[in-house]
Design a protein around this motif. Structure first.
Motif, PDB file in Angstrom:
ATOM      1  N   GLU A 203      39.532  36.903 -22.312  1.00  0.00           N
ATOM      2  CA  GLU A 203      40.304  35.603 -21.861  1.00  0.00           C
ATOM      3  C   GLU A 203      39.920  34.995 -20.871  1.00  0.00           C
ATOM      4  OE1 GLU A 203      44.975  34.316 -21.350  1.00  0.00           O
ATOM      5  OE2 GLU A 203      44.431  36.481 -21.097  1.00  0.00           O
ATOM      6  N   PHE A 204      39.679  36.003 -19.899  1.00  0.00           N
ATOM      7  CA  PHE A 204      39.188  35.362 -18.564  1.00  0.00           C
ATOM      8  C   PHE A 204      37.780  34.643 -18.741  1.00  0.00           C
ATOM      9  CE2 PHE A 204      38.324  35.533 -13.978  1.00  0.00           C
ATOM     10  CZ  PHE A 204      39.437  35.597 -13.416  1.00  0.00           C
ATOM     11  N   ALA A 205      36.744  34.872 -19.622  1.00  0.00           N
ATOM     12  CA  ALA A 205      35.705  34.244 -19.676  1.00  0.00           C
ATOM     13  C   ALA A 205      35.970  32.932 -20.576  1.00  0.00           C
ATOM     14  CB  ALA A 205      34.848  35.062 -20.882  1.00  0.00           C
ATOM     15  N   GLY A 206      36.753  33.120 -21.416  1.00  0.00           N
ATOM     16  CA  GLY A 206      37.054  32.118 -22.173  1.00  0.00           C
ATOM     17  C   GLY A 206      37.605  30.727 -21.428  1.00  0.00           C
ATOM     18  N   LEU A 207      38.612  30.981 -20.478  1.00  0.00           N
ATOM     19  CA  LEU A 207      39.169  30.080 -19.976  1.00  0.00           C
ATOM     20  C   LEU A 207      38.190  29.210 -19.048  1.00  0.00           C
ATOM     21  CD1 LEU A 207      42.146  32.277 -18.208  1.00  0.00           C
ATOM     22  CD2 LEU A 207      42.460  30.258 -19.831  1.00  0.00           C
ATOM     23  N   VAL A 208      36.793  29.627 -18.770  1.00  0.00           N
ATOM     24  CA  VAL A 208      35.853  28.842 -18.313  1.00  0.00           C
ATOM     25  C   VAL A 208      35.782  27.551 -19.204  1.00  0.00           C
ATOM     26  CG1 VAL A 208      33.802  28.825 -17.220  1.00  0.00           C
ATOM     27  CG2 VAL A 208      35.182  30.683 -16.989  1.00  0.00           C
ATOM     28  N   PHE A 209      35.772  27.773 -20.360  1.00  0.00           N
ATOM     29  CA  PHE A 209      35.280  26.619 -20.940  1.00  0.00           C
ATOM     30  C   PHE A 209      36.302  25.828 -22.133  1.00  0.00           C
ATOM     31  CE2 PHE A 209      32.485  30.574 -21.170  1.00  0.00           C
ATOM     32  CZ  PHE A 209      31.129  29.837 -20.747  1.00  0.00           C
ATOM     33  N   ILE A 210      37.378  26.295 -21.893  1.00  0.00           N
ATOM     34  CA  ILE A 210      38.525  25.368 -22.794  1.00  0.00           C
ATOM     35  C   ILE A 210      39.129  24.371 -21.648  1.00  0.00           C
ATOM     36  CG2 ILE A 210      39.199  27.156 -24.072  1.00  0.00           C
ATOM     37  CD1 ILE A 210      41.579  27.791 -22.410  1.00  0.00           C
ATOM     38  N   PRO A 211      39.667  23.221 -22.404  1.00  0.00           N
ATOM     39  CA  PRO A 211      40.272  22.175 -21.509  1.00  0.00           C
ATOM     40  C   PRO A 211      41.478  22.182 -21.031  1.00  0.00           C
ATOM     41  CG  PRO A 211      40.134  21.602 -23.974  1.00  0.00           C
ATOM     42  CD  PRO A 211      39.530  22.772 -23.770  1.00  0.00           C
ATOM     43  N   GLU A 212      41.974  21.419 -20.368  1.00  0.00           N
ATOM     44  CA  GLU A 212      43.457  21.474 -19.742  1.00  0.00           C
ATOM     45  C   GLU A 212      44.235  20.624 -20.967  1.00  0.00           C
ATOM     46  OE1 GLU A 212      46.270  22.323 -18.811  1.00  0.00           O
ATOM     47  OE2 GLU A 212      45.321  22.884 -16.866  1.00  0.00           O
ATOM     48  N   SER A 213      45.428  21.025 -20.987  1.00  0.00           N
ATOM     49  CA  SER A 213      46.488  20.061 -21.803  1.00  0.00           C
ATOM     50  C   SER A 213      46.529  18.757 -21.449  1.00  0.00           C
ATOM     51  CB  SER A 213      47.802  20.766 -21.779  1.00  0.00           C
ATOM     52  OG  SER A 213      48.757  19.941 -22.180  1.00  0.00           O
ATOM     53  N   PRO A 214      46.033  18.070 -22.569  1.00  0.00           N
ATOM     54  CA  PRO A 214      46.323  16.289 -22.147  1.00  0.00           C
ATOM     55  C   PRO A 214      47.649  15.886 -21.806  1.00  0.00           C
ATOM     56  CG  PRO A 214      45.296  16.901 -24.253  1.00  0.00           C
ATOM     57  CD  PRO A 214      45.842  18.036 -23.788  1.00  0.00           C
ATOM     58  N   ARG A 215      48.598  16.426 -22.224  1.00  0.00           N
ATOM     59  CA  ARG A 215      49.977  16.238 -21.756  1.00  0.00           C
ATOM     60  C   ARG A 215      50.279  16.536 -20.308  1.00  0.00           C
ATOM     61  NH1 ARG A 215      50.501  16.737 -27.350  1.00  0.00           N
ATOM     62  NH2 ARG A 215      51.389  15.132 -28.327  1.00  0.00           N
ATOM     63  N   TRP A 216      49.694  17.688 -19.805  1.00  0.00           N
ATOM     64  CA  TRP A 216      50.119  18.077 -18.521  1.00  0.00           C
ATOM     65  C   TRP A 216      49.304  17.125 -17.577  1.00  0.00           C
ATOM     66  CZ3 TRP A 216      46.885  19.980 -14.705  1.00  0.00           C
ATOM     67  CH2 TRP A 216      47.363  20.422 -13.515  1.00  0.00           C
TER      68      TRP A 216
END
Length: 474
Positions: A203-216
């Motif tokens: 999970e720690f590694a994957g968080l680097v590559f995923i986008p933020e929530s558009p609504r947030w």
């Protein structure tokens, strides 16, 4: 001034109705399932996997920990229950973390998770075990709210329910992982494996590559970044996101006109239904016996005379199989039925039988107890898997407007973990008092829950978050 909130609510509803007509006439621009969307969802679900491994850790680790560290039953029981205490702390922080950090809240929870597993793996004393377990609880408390909120906010509405339902499959898989792997390796290696190889590091590694929530992003005034994130999630420049982006932006602008983030705002009439449904479903989930079944399943099977290993294995397989379904009314009914069957099974041992029943008849009824107990447990766990276990958090995430999502999430999460602690603490006392009575209590609570779901819970399938929230606020 008193009319402004009402006028704002009317304008939001008018805008959404207009968007609905546009989609009817011109088609629905609901986005496709893309690689980025799948990667983002899987990465978030590693947090749920971590929560499941933490919850399932004590069952295979009990014997090795008690013998290896010379723990008393009371010390080990406290070690198991301190997860819920940490969960309460994480619950209190979850809403604020989600508001401040967005998906960054997953970084925070993952840090607590990694620290907790490492402390447990290298512990030689009870205090370090308890601190490690407490940190896992904090991570679980944050994750149990942030993950479903994040998934709901990024998923296209036509598949939002399916994506959210996968969370329960992941939870079942992670608990099965703990039980099966823990039966062949030591508890220290299980803690290390849970941390380094199964969930936290990935999970720690994957968080680097995923986008933020558009609504947030939109809620925090970062409109351009919101559109970029939405474009990534929906398939890049090849996908038209104009309508969805406009709907999000328009809704957030209306919310910004009256910024209402305080806890007291939750008790205003326009938010009452969302809060009542959220708290009601989560209380039903826990007081219906969830923690009693999952934490003490071994005790239930042992007292019923059913082989513990066989029972837990069958339960795991059934949960994993049934997790593809998701019907909350059916699930609540099955929850009620499962507890009733389990309670009825123990009646053969709880009550004195008439003298005219022969010893042979008593033996047959006594043998029936173990089989019917298994059936009751499986029916209950199926209800958890197909609805009550995961859907309440999805509905809370869908119904709660962005401007109160943080405070509402905190309140709902604290309520859930408090109920979790209450059930896990009282189950053994109630089970000792009456092995059938405790399940009849759970059954009655679940029965009342059926009426609650029918009366209060709205249909959310195939509707955008903005449509749902405007409808609930009427």
């Amino acid at each position: 001034m008193g009319k402004e909130p009402l006028l704002q609510k009317v304008r939001i509803q008018e805008d959404i109705e207009s968007d609905k007509k546009t989609r009817v006439n011109g088609g629905d621009d609901d986005g496709p399932v893309t690689f980025v969307l799948l990667l983002t969802t899987v990465t978030a679900l590693w947090g749920t996997f971590s929560y499941g491994t933490a919850a399932g850790f004590t069952s295979p680790a009990q014997t090795g920990m008690m013998e290896g560290l010379n723990l008393s039953l009371a010390e080990f029981s406290f070690f198991g229950s301190v997860l819920t205490i940490g969960g309460l702390v994480g619950a209190a922080l979850s809403g604020r973390f989600a508001d401040l950090f967005g998906r960054g809240a997953l970084w925070v929870s993952n840090s607590f998770c990694m620290a907790g597993w490492l402390m447990i793996a290298f512990s030689q004393a009870t205090w370090s075990l308890d601190i490690g377990r407490f940190l896992l609880g904090v991570a679980s408390g944050v994750t149990s709210y942030v993950v479903p909120v994040y998934i709901v906010e990024i998923a296209p509405k036509r598949i939002r329910g399916a994506f959210s339902a996968v969370s329960m499959l992941v939870m079942c898989a992670s608990m099965a992982f703990s039980f099966l792997v823990g039966s062949v390796i030591s508890w220290q290696n299980l803690a290390l494996f849970s941390n380094l190889y199964s969930s936290c590091v990935l999970e720690f590694a994957g968080l680097v590559f995923i986008p933020e929530s558009p609504r947030w992003l939109s809620r925090n005034g970062r409109v351009k970044e919101s559109e970029v994130a939405l474009q990534r999630l929906r398939g890049g420049n090849s996908t038209n996101i104009t309508k969805e982006a406009a709907e999000i932006k328009k809704y957030m602008e209306k919310l910004q006109e009256s910024k209402e983030d305080g806890l007291l705002e939750l008790f205003k009439p326009r938010y009452s239904r969302a809060v009542i449904v959220g708290i009601g479903l989560l209380v039903l989930q826990q007081l219906g016996g969830l923690s009693g079944y999952t934490f003490y399943m071994s005790s239930i099977f042992n007292k019923a005379g059913f082989p513990n290993n066989v029972g837990v294995t069958i339960a795991t397989v059934v949960q994993a199989t049934m997790s593809i379904f998701g019907l909350i009314i059916v699930a609540t009914g099955m929850m009620c039925l499962g507890s009733f069957i389990t309670g009825l099974s123990f009646c053969f041992r709880c009550f004195c039988l008439p003298k005219r029943i022969t010893i042979l008849s008593y033996a047959l009824l006594d043998n029936y107890t173990s089989i019917s107990t298994l059936i009751g447990v499986l029916v209950f766990l199926t209800s958890i898997t197909i609805g009550i276990g995961g859907i309440p958090w999805v509905i809370v995430s869908e119904m709660t407007p962005m401007n109160i999502k943080g405070s509402s999430g905190t309140l709902c999460n604290i309520t859930s973990w408090s109920s979790n602690w209450f059930v896990s603490y009282t189950f053994n006392f109630l089970f000792q008092w009456s092995s059938c009575g405790v399940f009849f209590i759970y059954s009655m609570i679940s029965g009342m829950g059926i009426l609650f779901v029918i009366k209060m819970v709205p249909e959310t399938r195939g509707r955008s978050l903005e449509e749902i929230q405007a409808d609930v606020a009427r």
